[in-house]
Design an enzyme around this catalytic site. Sequence first.
Site, PDB file in Angstrom:
ATOM      1  N   ARG A  78      63.367  33.648  42.579  1.00 24.94           N
ATOM      2  CA  ARG A  78      62.109  33.080  42.077  1.00 24.94           C
ATOM      3  C   ARG A  78      62.299  31.623  41.650  1.00 24.94           C
ATOM      4  NH1 ARG A  78      59.626  36.575  37.544  1.00 24.94           N
ATOM      5  NH2 ARG A  78      58.009  35.002  37.791  1.00 24.94           N
ATOM      6  N   VAL A 111      55.764  31.120  34.569  1.00 25.63           N
ATOM      7  CA  VAL A 111      57.110  30.701  34.168  1.00 25.63           C
ATOM      8  C   VAL A 111      57.718  29.743  35.184  1.00 25.63           C
ATOM      9  CG1 VAL A 111      57.545  32.802  32.846  1.00 25.63           C
ATOM     10  CG2 VAL A 111      58.173  32.738  35.268  1.00 25.63           C
ATOM     11  N   HIS A 127      55.192  33.032  28.262  1.00 26.23           N
ATOM     12  CA  HIS A 127      56.161  33.973  28.831  1.00 26.23           C
ATOM     13  C   HIS A 127      57.482  33.304  29.194  1.00 26.23           C
ATOM     14  CE1 HIS A 127      52.618  36.827  30.035  1.00 26.23           C
ATOM     15  NE2 HIS A 127      52.842  36.784  28.737  1.00 26.23           N
ATOM     16  N   CYS A 138      74.222  32.376  21.317  1.00 31.74           N
ATOM     17  CA  CYS A 138      73.778  31.316  20.402  1.00 31.74           C
ATOM     18  C   CYS A 138      72.352  30.848  20.660  1.00 31.74           C
ATOM     19  CB  CYS A 138      74.742  30.125  20.457  1.00 31.74           C
ATOM     20  SG  CYS A 138      74.664  29.159  21.995  1.00 31.74           S
ATOM     21  N   CYS A 154      76.595  29.765  29.166  1.00 31.24           N
ATOM     22  CA  CYS A 154      76.112  28.766  28.225  1.00 31.24           C
ATOM     23  C   CYS A 154      77.021  27.539  28.239  1.00 31.24           C
ATOM     24  CB  CYS A 154      76.067  29.376  26.830  1.00 31.24           C
ATOM     25  SG  CYS A 154      75.602  28.212  25.517  1.00 31.24           S
ATOM     26  N   THR A 195      44.101  34.758  36.229  1.00 28.77           N
ATOM     27  CA  THR A 195      44.840  35.778  35.496  1.00 28.77           C
ATOM     28  C   THR A 195      44.084  37.096  35.546  1.00 28.77           C
ATOM     29  OG1 THR A 195      45.729  36.431  33.333  1.00 28.77           O
ATOM     30  CG2 THR A 195      43.825  34.956  33.316  1.00 28.77           C
ATOM     31  N   SER A 196      44.830  38.181  35.639  1.00 27.22           N
ATOM     32  CA  SER A 196      44.221  39.504  35.785  1.00 27.22           C
ATOM     33  C   SER A 196      43.495  39.970  34.534  1.00 27.22           C
ATOM     34  CB  SER A 196      45.295  40.534  36.144  1.00 27.22           C
ATOM     35  OG  SER A 196      46.234  40.654  35.084  1.00 27.22           O
ATOM     36  N   ALA A 238      41.765  29.535  42.350  1.00 27.75           N
ATOM     37  CA  ALA A 238      41.888  28.543  41.284  1.00 27.75           C
ATOM     38  C   ALA A 238      41.556  27.139  41.764  1.00 27.75           C
ATOM     39  CB  ALA A 238      43.303  28.588  40.708  1.00 27.75           C
TER      40      ALA A 238
END
Length: 254
Positions: A78, A111, A127, A138, A154, A195-196, A238
Site C-alpha cells: 500500500r 492514510v 487513522h 519508544c 526505529c 466515505t461510507s 469525489a
Amino acid sequence: MSVPVGGGAEAALGAVRARLARARRVAALTGAGVSAASGLPTFRGALGFWREHRAEDLATPQAYARDPLLVWEWYAARFHAAAAAAPNGAHLHLARLEAQLPDFTLVTQNVDGLHARSGSRRVLELHGNLTKSRCERCGHLDALAPGFALPPCCSRCGSRARPNVVWFGEHLPERAFEAAAAAFSRAEVALVIGTSGVVEPAASLGRLAAQRGAVVVEINPEPTPLTPYATLSLRQDAVSGLHALLGPLTPPPG
C-alpha cells in the site's frame, strides 16, 4: 436533497454554492473515495482492499502479533502504491478551498498522505499515515522510503517498528479527534466526501455538524447513513462532485 449525476435541482445546488461562498468556517471529512481517482482502491467497493483480504487478518493488533511480516508486506504494498500515485482533482480542490478560507479544517480517514502532497496544510489524519513507521518501544516516528526493509527498525533505539496507522480495535488519536469534533461543531458548511459513513467515530462528524445547524454536503455515488442528515447529497465521485460544487480548478493564490 439528492442530486444525481447530470441531474437537475440546480436551484438547490446554487443555494449551497452561495452559502459556501459566504462561509468563513468550513470543515471537510474525506474517506477512501477521495483517492480512488488516483488509482488507490477503496475498502468497501467492488475493487476494495477487503475483497482480497479480511480486516482481521491484516489490520488489527492481534493480526500483527500473530504475523508481523505478513501485515508489513501488505502495508508495504500500500505504501508503494500511494508513493506512485499523484493527488487528483479532489485533493487539489480541497487544498484551494483551504487557501481561500480563514477557518478550514480537513479531517481524513485516509492514510495515503495525498492531501499533504496536494498542498493541504490543516489536515487531521484520524487513522494515521502509512508513509511513516512507529517504534513499538519508544514511539519514535520514521519516514519510510521506497524499498524499506521489512520489518523496519526505529532509527532512534533500533527496536522493531509498526505501521503508523490506527487498527481496528485501537483508539483514534485523542487530540486529533477532539480538534475534528470542534471544527465540525463550529462549521457553517461541512463537506463529507467519499466515505461510507459506517466507521465510527469519524462517521459522527457529519451528524454533529448537522445538529449544530451547518449546511452539510455529502458527495458519494451511493447513499450512506449520513444521507438523511445532509442538506444536499451529490451522487457523484469525489472529483466530479467537488467540481460541481466549487467550479473549475484555479491556480492557488500567490
